[in-house]
Design a protein around this motif. Sequence first.
Motif, PDB file in Angstrom:
ATOM      1  N   CYS A  28      20.224  53.468  -2.558  1.00 62.78           N
ATOM      2  CA  CYS A  28      19.591  53.024  -3.870  1.00 62.78           C
ATOM      3  C   CYS A  28      18.228  53.556  -4.293  1.00 62.78           C
ATOM      4  O   CYS A  28      17.512  53.023  -4.943  1.00 62.78           O
ATOM      5  CB  CYS A  28      19.650  51.549  -4.042  1.00 62.78           C
ATOM      6  SG  CYS A  28      21.343  50.802  -4.015  1.00 62.78           S
ATOM      7  N   ASP A  29      17.792  54.296  -3.488  1.00 56.16           N
ATOM      8  CA  ASP A  29      16.410  54.897  -3.472  1.00 56.16           C
ATOM      9  C   ASP A  29      15.370  53.752  -3.303  1.00 56.16           C
ATOM     10  O   ASP A  29      14.459  53.748  -4.176  1.00 56.16           O
ATOM     11  CB  ASP A  29      16.126  55.765  -4.709  1.00 56.16           C
ATOM     12  CG  ASP A  29      17.037  57.067  -4.794  1.00 56.16           C
ATOM     13  OD1 ASP A  29      17.222  57.751  -3.645  1.00 56.16           O
ATOM     14  OD2 ASP A  29      17.426  57.502  -5.730  1.00 56.16           O
ATOM     15  N   HIS A  86      16.951  44.790  -5.618  1.00 58.87           N
ATOM     16  CA  HIS A  86      18.469  44.882  -5.212  1.00 58.87           C
ATOM     17  C   HIS A  86      18.645  43.857  -3.987  1.00 58.87           C
ATOM     18  O   HIS A  86      17.772  43.957  -3.070  1.00 58.87           O
ATOM     19  CB  HIS A  86      18.684  46.202  -4.588  1.00 58.87           C
ATOM     20  CG  HIS A  86      18.889  47.351  -5.578  1.00 58.87           C
ATOM     21  ND1 HIS A  86      17.711  47.934  -6.159  1.00 58.87           N
ATOM     22  CD2 HIS A  86      19.997  48.008  -6.441  1.00 58.87           C
ATOM     23  CE1 HIS A  86      17.998  48.639  -7.152  1.00 58.87           C
ATOM     24  NE2 HIS A  86      19.329  48.939  -7.119  1.00 58.87           N
ATOM     25  N   LYS A 116      30.298  53.436  -3.246  1.00 52.82           N
ATOM     26  CA  LYS A 116      29.544  54.440  -3.453  1.00 52.82           C
ATOM     27  C   LYS A 116      28.184  54.154  -4.492  1.00 52.82           C
ATOM     28  O   LYS A 116      28.610  53.331  -5.293  1.00 52.82           O
ATOM     29  CB  LYS A 116      30.220  55.516  -4.120  1.00 52.82           C
ATOM     30  CG  LYS A 116      29.414  56.828  -4.345  1.00 52.82           C
ATOM     31  CD  LYS A 116      30.380  57.989  -4.932  1.00 52.82           C
ATOM     32  CE  LYS A 116      29.510  59.391  -5.020  1.00 52.82           C
ATOM     33  NZ  LYS A 116      30.479  60.441  -5.342  1.00 52.82           N
ATOM     34  N   VAL A 117      27.099  54.606  -4.152  1.00 51.53           N
ATOM     35  CA  VAL A 117      25.909  54.474  -4.963  1.00 51.53           C
ATOM     36  C   VAL A 117      25.788  55.786  -5.832  1.00 51.53           C
ATOM     37  O   VAL A 117      25.523  56.835  -5.122  1.00 51.53           O
ATOM     38  CB  VAL A 117      24.628  53.949  -4.097  1.00 51.53           C
ATOM     39  CG1 VAL A 117      23.503  54.004  -5.273  1.00 51.53           C
ATOM     40  CG2 VAL A 117      24.990  52.966  -3.471  1.00 51.53           C
ATOM     41  N   ILE A 118      25.883  55.723  -7.111  1.00 57.27           N
ATOM     42  CA  ILE A 118      25.625  56.982  -7.809  1.00 57.27           C
ATOM     43  C   ILE A 118      23.900  56.946  -8.126  1.00 57.27           C
ATOM     44  O   ILE A 118      23.697  58.156  -7.993  1.00 57.27           O
ATOM     45  CB  ILE A 118      26.567  56.890  -9.126  1.00 57.27           C
ATOM     46  CG1 ILE A 118      28.141  56.779  -8.885  1.00 57.27           C
ATOM     47  CG2 ILE A 118      26.283  57.936 -10.382  1.00 57.27           C
ATOM     48  CD1 ILE A 118      29.025  56.628  -9.988  1.00 57.27           C
ATOM     49  N   SER A 119      23.704  56.129  -8.614  1.00 58.76           N
ATOM     50  CA  SER A 119      22.246  55.640  -8.889  1.00 58.76           C
ATOM     51  C   SER A 119      21.866  54.410  -8.671  1.00 58.76           C
ATOM     52  O   SER A 119      22.708  53.524  -8.489  1.00 58.76           O
ATOM     53  CB  SER A 119      21.988  56.171 -10.390  1.00 58.76           C
ATOM     54  OG  SER A 119      22.465  55.279 -11.148  1.00 58.76           O
ATOM     55  N   PRO A 120      20.410  54.270  -8.705  1.00 54.94           N
ATOM     56  CA  PRO A 120      19.745  52.852  -8.366  1.00 54.94           C
ATOM     57  C   PRO A 120      20.626  51.644  -9.322  1.00 54.94           C
ATOM     58  O   PRO A 120      20.619  50.393  -8.845  1.00 54.94           O
ATOM     59  CB  PRO A 120      18.455  52.742  -8.674  1.00 54.94           C
ATOM     60  CG  PRO A 120      18.030  54.239  -8.250  1.00 54.94           C
ATOM     61  CD  PRO A 120      19.214  54.911  -8.720  1.00 54.94           C
ATOM     62  N   ASP A 121      21.254  51.944 -10.400  1.00 52.21           N
ATOM     63  CA  ASP A 121      21.735  51.046 -11.158  1.00 52.21           C
ATOM     64  C   ASP A 121      23.462  51.183 -11.550  1.00 52.21           C
ATOM     65  O   ASP A 121      24.025  50.535 -12.332  1.00 52.21           O
ATOM     66  CB  ASP A 121      21.068  50.827 -12.460  1.00 52.21           C
ATOM     67  CG  ASP A 121      21.339  52.079 -13.556  1.00 52.21           C
ATOM     68  OD1 ASP A 121      21.465  53.129 -13.217  1.00 52.21           O
ATOM     69  OD2 ASP A 121      20.937  52.162 -14.633  1.00 52.21           O
ATOM     70  N   THR A 122      23.950  52.387 -10.892  1.00 54.18           N
ATOM     71  CA  THR A 122      25.288  52.451 -11.231  1.00 54.18           C
ATOM     72  C   THR A 122      25.934  52.768  -9.933  1.00 54.18           C
ATOM     73  O   THR A 122      25.649  53.471  -8.861  1.00 54.18           O
ATOM     74  CB  THR A 122      25.432  53.965 -11.966  1.00 54.18           C
ATOM     75  OG1 THR A 122      24.546  53.743 -13.167  1.00 54.18           O
ATOM     76  CG2 THR A 122      26.829  54.229 -12.418  1.00 54.18           C
ATOM     77  N   THR A 135      33.699  52.704 -12.317  1.00 53.31           N
ATOM     78  CA  THR A 135      32.130  53.006 -12.213  1.00 53.31           C
ATOM     79  C   THR A 135      31.470  51.824 -12.956  1.00 53.31           C
ATOM     80  O   THR A 135      31.749  51.635 -14.436  1.00 53.31           O
ATOM     81  CB  THR A 135      31.812  54.563 -12.925  1.00 53.31           C
ATOM     82  OG1 THR A 135      32.478  55.360 -12.189  1.00 53.31           O
ATOM     83  CG2 THR A 135      30.190  54.606 -12.791  1.00 53.31           C
ATOM     84  N   GLN A 137      27.639  49.860 -14.181  1.00 53.68           N
ATOM     85  CA  GLN A 137      26.452  50.071 -14.381  1.00 53.68           C
ATOM     86  C   GLN A 137      25.959  48.585 -14.668  1.00 53.68           C
ATOM     87  O   GLN A 137      26.326  47.926 -15.726  1.00 53.68           O
ATOM     88  CB  GLN A 137      26.163  50.865 -15.452  1.00 53.68           C
ATOM     89  CG  GLN A 137      24.465  51.107 -15.805  1.00 53.68           C
ATOM     90  CD  GLN A 137      24.390  52.425 -16.876  1.00 53.68           C
ATOM     91  OE1 GLN A 137      24.965  52.358 -17.866  1.00 53.68           O
ATOM     92  NE2 GLN A 137      23.187  53.305 -16.374  1.00 53.68           N
TER      93      GLN A 137
END
Length: 310
Positions: A28-29, A86, A116-122, A135, A137
């Motif tokens: 999640c960076d 998070h 799976k984490v696509i981006s910090p909010d997705t 998916t 968000q």
Amino acid sequence: MTALVIAEHDNASIKVATLNTVTAALACDADVHVLVAGDQAGAAATAASQVAGVSKVIHVDDAGFAHGLAENVSAQVLALAAGYSHILFPATASGKNIAPRVAACLDVAQVSDISKVISPDTFERPIYAGNAIATVQSSDATKVMTVRTTGFDPAAASGGAAGIEVVAATLGRGQSSFVGSEIAANDRPELTAAKIIVSGGRALGSEEKFTEVMIPLADKLGAAVGASRAAVDAGYAPNDWQVGQTGKIVAPQLYIAAGISGAIQHLAGMKDSKVIVAINKDPEAPIFSVADYGLEADLFDAVPELTKAL
């Protein structure tokens, strides 16, 4: 962004599910903190501080956390929640018990069972017994998530050097208390953490045959023993051996399924295994669709021969 991982532990060591959840948090960076709430859990906090990628461990020690009561742990998480973007829990029985309480009190929508984490909010999560991937968000300021541990490799248990911050305990209202537990003795690897699993299905026909055929193979391989829901419902195996959508989700290095047809509910619990071996005399059995190796044979002949060859 900063993520808080709620550690699962036995007050002495960190459970593997926590390591998988740390990997999800890193994806999640975010800067990753780990909460270790327990009773005399200094050793567990030290173990958490050594996990690669963890920047801080928050250690809360109180007798009220001795048995991981959801009311107490959720109260502690809520006391810390304001500082985090998070909040992640392993998608285990404990995590699924605590996370909804936290999400409800924060008035946010929980994102469940992410794989799976696509981006910090997705994020991605399986639906329809794993037959489709959704998916999702989230626009909530605080994202409360449970993590499907089979979807993430465990973080390294050593190599980290996080600082440990001791904070005061915040407990629930005391409306629940721990009375006792009955835990089945088991000298085999824990099912959700085992590298090899040997599973039997309804085709075994009886508890006696299950023990006679499957246990020697598990002993030879040093494996955990699993079972399909049909085998559990029929009384061939105990409930805590059940693998599947309504049982335990596993992803071992090797999964051997004997006499299991492969209903979608069972496949949902084991199809992420690295190597799947299926033994079934029905060539149309759905289990063969996910198997890396399939043997069309009578399990009462094939499994003893395999055990003998080992």
